[in-house]
Design a protein around this motif. Sequence first.
Motif, PDB file in Angstrom:
ATOM      1  N   PRO A 166      -6.307  -0.977   2.179  1.00 15.77           N
ATOM      2  CA  PRO A 166      -5.486   0.222   2.004  1.00 15.77           C
ATOM      3  C   PRO A 166      -3.981  -0.077   2.082  1.00 15.77           C
ATOM      4  N   PHE A 167      -3.217   0.693   1.321  1.00 19.51           N
ATOM      5  CA  PHE A 167      -1.773   0.528   1.247  1.00 19.51           C
ATOM      6  C   PHE A 167      -1.129   0.555   2.634  1.00 19.51           C
ATOM      7  N   GLU A 168      -1.552   1.487   3.490  1.00 19.70           N
ATOM      8  CA  GLU A 168      -0.952   1.619   4.820  1.00 19.70           C
ATOM      9  C   GLU A 168      -1.111   0.343   5.635  1.00 19.70           C
ATOM     10  N   ASP A 215       2.750  -6.272   6.139  1.00 17.46           N
ATOM     11  CA  ASP A 215       3.643  -6.911   5.172  1.00 17.46           C
ATOM     12  C   ASP A 215       2.861  -7.869   4.277  1.00 17.46           C
ATOM     13  N   THR A 244     -10.704  -2.954  -1.483  1.00 17.36           N
ATOM     14  CA  THR A 244      -9.253  -2.865  -1.535  1.00 17.36           C
ATOM     15  C   THR A 244      -8.728  -2.631  -0.126  1.00 17.36           C
ATOM     16  N   LYS A 257     -13.533   2.655   3.389  1.00 15.23           N
ATOM     17  CA  LYS A 257     -13.583   2.153   2.019  1.00 15.23           C
ATOM     18  C   LYS A 257     -15.014   1.764   1.702  1.00 15.23           C
ATOM     19  N   GLY A 294       1.433  -8.901   0.615  1.00 22.28           N
ATOM     20  CA  GLY A 294       1.769  -8.741  -0.793  1.00 22.28           C
ATOM     21  C   GLY A 294       0.936  -9.662  -1.664  1.00 22.28           C
ATOM     22  N   CYS A 295       1.222  -9.628  -2.937  1.00 30.11           N
ATOM     23  CA  CYS A 295       0.524 -10.442  -3.922  1.00 30.11           C
ATOM     24  C   CYS A 295       0.631 -11.928  -3.551  1.00 30.11           C
ATOM     25  N   ARG A 335      -1.689  -2.773   4.290  1.00 29.06           N
ATOM     26  CA  ARG A 335      -0.888  -3.812   3.623  1.00 29.06           C
ATOM     27  C   ARG A 335       0.584  -3.669   3.977  1.00 29.06           C
ATOM     28  N   GLU A 336       1.057  -2.447   4.030  1.00 25.16           N
ATOM     29  CA  GLU A 336       2.460  -2.204   4.382  1.00 25.16           C
ATOM     30  C   GLU A 336       2.738  -2.582   5.839  1.00 25.16           C
TER      31      GLU A 336
END
Length: 71
Positions: free
Chosen positions: A16-18, A24, A14, A5, A26-27, A20-21
């Motif tokens: 990355p989604f992977e 776990d 940011t 990034k 979140g906002c 964050r997933e």
Amino acid sequence: MKIYKVLGHRGRITIPFEIREAMDIGCNDILSFEQQKDDTILIRKEQVCDNCRAEQPNAVTKPTNETTLLD
């Protein structure tokens, strides 16, 4: 997993989604960042505990999940 990034001109990046997933994340989750001696950054998902202040006035967070990103 290695994802590249670019740090923005305001010093933001940011997650990355992977990642964050996997963590776990979140906002409004609380993250801590710790620089290691080998130029890695340790990122922990923190959790504000419900009864910490009653037990210990200065203890407000506890680690719940962590990952290491290499520089």
